[in-house]
Design a protein around this motif. Sequence first.
Motif, PDB file in Angstrom:
ATOM      1  N   PRO A 131       0.813  -1.221   0.000  1.00 16.09           N
ATOM      2  CA  PRO A 131       0.000   0.000   0.000  1.00 16.09           C
ATOM      3  C   PRO A 131       0.849   1.275   0.000  1.00 16.09           C
ATOM      4  N   ALA A 132       1.925   1.299   0.774  1.00 24.62           N
ATOM      5  CA  ALA A 132       2.787   2.492   0.811  1.00 24.62           C
ATOM      6  C   ALA A 132       3.437   2.733  -0.550  1.00 24.62           C
ATOM      7  N   GLU A 133       3.908   1.658  -1.195  1.00 24.73           N
ATOM      8  CA  GLU A 133       4.520   1.803  -2.523  1.00 24.73           C
ATOM      9  C   GLU A 133       3.484   2.266  -3.551  1.00 24.73           C
ATOM     10  N   LEU A 134       2.282   1.728  -3.469  1.00 22.95           N
ATOM     11  CA  LEU A 134       1.221   2.153  -4.378  1.00 22.95           C
ATOM     12  C   LEU A 134       0.933   3.643  -4.189  1.00 22.95           C
ATOM     13  N   CYS A 135       0.845   4.093  -2.944  1.00 25.21           N
ATOM     14  CA  CYS A 135       0.590   5.508  -2.666  1.00 25.21           C
ATOM     15  C   CYS A 135       1.723   6.388  -3.186  1.00 25.21           C
ATOM     16  N   ASP A 136       2.963   5.924  -3.051  1.00 28.26           N
ATOM     17  CA  ASP A 136       4.106   6.671  -3.587  1.00 28.26           C
ATOM     18  C   ASP A 136       4.000   6.813  -5.101  1.00 28.26           C
ATOM     19  N   ARG A 137       3.625   5.739  -5.790  1.00 27.03           N
ATOM     20  CA  ARG A 137       3.496   5.775  -7.255  1.00 27.03           C
ATOM     21  C   ARG A 137       2.325   6.648  -7.699  1.00 27.03           C
ATOM     22  N   LEU A 138       1.261   6.669  -6.915  1.00 31.41           N
ATOM     23  CA  LEU A 138       0.114   7.523  -7.250  1.00 31.41           C
ATOM     24  C   LEU A 138       0.454   9.001  -7.058  1.00 31.41           C
ATOM     25  N   VAL A 153      -0.688  13.961 -13.247  1.00 29.99           N
ATOM     26  CA  VAL A 153      -1.666  13.867 -12.168  1.00 29.99           C
ATOM     27  C   VAL A 153      -0.994  13.256 -10.944  1.00 29.99           C
ATOM     28  N   SER A 154      -1.157  13.935  -9.807  1.00 27.44           N
ATOM     29  CA  SER A 154      -0.654  13.420  -8.541  1.00 27.44           C
ATOM     30  C   SER A 154      -1.856  13.154  -7.641  1.00 27.44           C
ATOM     31  N   VAL A 155      -1.954  11.926  -7.139  1.00 25.46           N
ATOM     32  CA  VAL A 155      -3.087  11.518  -6.314  1.00 25.46           C
ATOM     33  C   VAL A 155      -2.566  11.162  -4.929  1.00 25.46           C
ATOM     34  N   LEU A 156      -3.193  11.743  -3.913  1.00 27.57           N
ATOM     35  CA  LEU A 156      -2.798  11.473  -2.537  1.00 27.57           C
ATOM     36  C   LEU A 156      -3.798  10.525  -1.898  1.00 27.57           C
ATOM     37  N   LEU A 157      -3.370   9.298  -1.674  1.00 29.57           N
ATOM     38  CA  LEU A 157      -4.156   8.309  -0.944  1.00 29.57           C
ATOM     39  C   LEU A 157      -3.359   7.908   0.287  1.00 29.57           C
ATOM     40  N   PHE A 158      -4.000   7.187   1.189  1.00 29.25           N
ATOM     41  CA  PHE A 158      -3.383   6.848   2.465  1.00 29.25           C
ATOM     42  C   PHE A 158      -3.251   5.342   2.610  1.00 29.25           C
ATOM     43  N   PRO A 159      -2.017   4.836   2.884  1.00 30.43           N
ATOM     44  CA  PRO A 159      -1.872   3.403   3.145  1.00 30.43           C
ATOM     45  C   PRO A 159      -2.520   3.074   4.494  1.00 30.43           C
ATOM     46  N   TRP A 160      -3.687   2.444   4.444  1.00 34.61           N
ATOM     47  CA  TRP A 160      -4.521   2.269   5.621  1.00 34.61           C
ATOM     48  C   TRP A 160      -4.112   1.072   6.476  1.00 34.61           C
ATOM     49  N   THR A 164      -4.382  -2.505   2.398  1.00 33.91           N
ATOM     50  CA  THR A 164      -5.466  -1.602   2.016  1.00 33.91           C
ATOM     51  C   THR A 164      -4.987  -0.158   1.907  1.00 33.91           C
ATOM     52  N   VAL A 165      -5.515   0.530   0.890  1.00 30.29           N
ATOM     53  CA  VAL A 165      -5.284   1.956   0.682  1.00 30.29           C
ATOM     54  C   VAL A 165      -6.635   2.650   0.825  1.00 30.29           C
ATOM     55  N   ARG A 182      -9.072   8.242 -10.865  1.00 28.38           N
ATOM     56  CA  ARG A 182      -9.403   6.886 -11.312  1.00 28.38           C
ATOM     57  C   ARG A 182      -8.470   6.453 -12.437  1.00 28.38           C
ATOM     58  N   ARG A 183      -8.277   7.339 -13.403  1.00 31.70           N
ATOM     59  CA  ARG A 183      -7.374   7.027 -14.526  1.00 31.70           C
ATOM     60  C   ARG A 183      -5.944   6.813 -14.049  1.00 31.70           C
ATOM     61  N   LYS A 184      -5.523   7.631 -13.085  1.00 28.43           N
ATOM     62  CA  LYS A 184      -4.159   7.490 -12.560  1.00 28.43           C
ATOM     63  C   LYS A 184      -4.001   6.146 -11.862  1.00 28.43           C
ATOM     64  N   LEU A 185      -4.984   5.733 -11.088  1.00 27.48           N
ATOM     65  CA  LEU A 185      -4.913   4.440 -10.410  1.00 27.48           C
ATOM     66  C   LEU A 185      -4.831   3.307 -11.435  1.00 27.48           C
ATOM     67  N   GLU A 186      -5.612   3.393 -12.476  1.00 27.03           N
ATOM     68  CA  GLU A 186      -5.557   2.375 -13.536  1.00 27.03           C
ATOM     69  C   GLU A 186      -4.200   2.377 -14.230  1.00 27.03           C
ATOM     70  N   PHE A 187      -3.652   3.570 -14.501  1.00 27.90           N
ATOM     71  CA  PHE A 187      -2.337   3.690 -15.127  1.00 27.90           C
ATOM     72  C   PHE A 187      -1.268   3.040 -14.249  1.00 27.90           C
ATOM     73  N   VAL A 188      -1.275   3.362 -12.966  1.00 26.35           N
ATOM     74  CA  VAL A 188      -0.279   2.819 -12.033  1.00 26.35           C
ATOM     75  C   VAL A 188      -0.437   1.310 -11.918  1.00 26.35           C
ATOM     76  N   ALA A 189      -1.665   0.827 -11.827  1.00 32.74           N
ATOM     77  CA  ALA A 189      -1.888  -0.633 -11.727  1.00 32.74           C
ATOM     78  C   ALA A 189      -1.360  -1.336 -12.968  1.00 32.74           C
ATOM     79  N   ARG A 190      -1.602  -0.743 -14.124  1.00 35.16           N
ATOM     80  CA  ARG A 190      -1.124  -1.353 -15.381  1.00 35.16           C
ATOM     81  C   ARG A 190       0.399  -1.376 -15.417  1.00 35.16           C
ATOM     82  N   LYS A 191       1.043  -0.286 -14.995  1.00 35.39           N
ATOM     83  CA  LYS A 191       2.506  -0.225 -15.008  1.00 35.39           C
ATOM     84  C   LYS A 191       3.102  -1.194 -13.990  1.00 35.39           C
TER      85      LYS A 191
END
Length: 194
Positions: A131-138, A153-160, A164-165, A182-191
């Motif tokens: 989750p922390a790495e995902l948040c860093d990439r977002l 696009v920079s998205v700030l989410l919280f590693p819960w 879980t994020v 939403r698009r950024k999350l999909e982009f990061v997941a794909r990468k």
Amino acid sequence: LMNAAVALGVEPAQIAQHCDSVSLCFSKGLGAPSGAVLAGCREFVTEAWRVRKLLGGGMRQAGVLAAAAHLGLQHAEVTLRRDHDNARRFAEGTSGPLSIHVLDSPLLSISLAAVETNIVMVNVQGAWPSPAELCDRLRAVSEEEVAETGQAVSVLLFPWSARTVRAVWHRDVSARDTELARRKLEFVARKCQE
């Protein structure tokens, strides 16, 4: 309290009747610059008042803040409903051909049944990314992202938790911001899958 009341379609008092005390922050979803209210039995509020004074709390000329809190309360249902709708759109991905939910990503999943208010929990599956790495990439913007999507696009989410994020909407996050997130999350997941 206010998010729950809007999601359930009831007055806040209907929920609060089951509580001994209630604290309501005006600076979160209600959009006031600061302020909160505490309610409970006379003895409880008297003790809270005493402890607040003991710890140095208190403000003079707080009428302007009270006016902002009052305005936030007057518009709470519309404002919070918009936040809930944006959270739901993010989870469903209704405005694009792919969505987090439909994408069936081996990395991410969202339980639509759990999206009731302005909070979306994104489950991170597998050992990587955490989750922390995902948040860093977002949060980060890469040259590859700009070249591929035409946007930074920079998205700030919280590693819960460990898997879980947490994403939370508030009055300053628009429907357009939601789509970009939403698009950024999909982009990061794909990468991350590549």
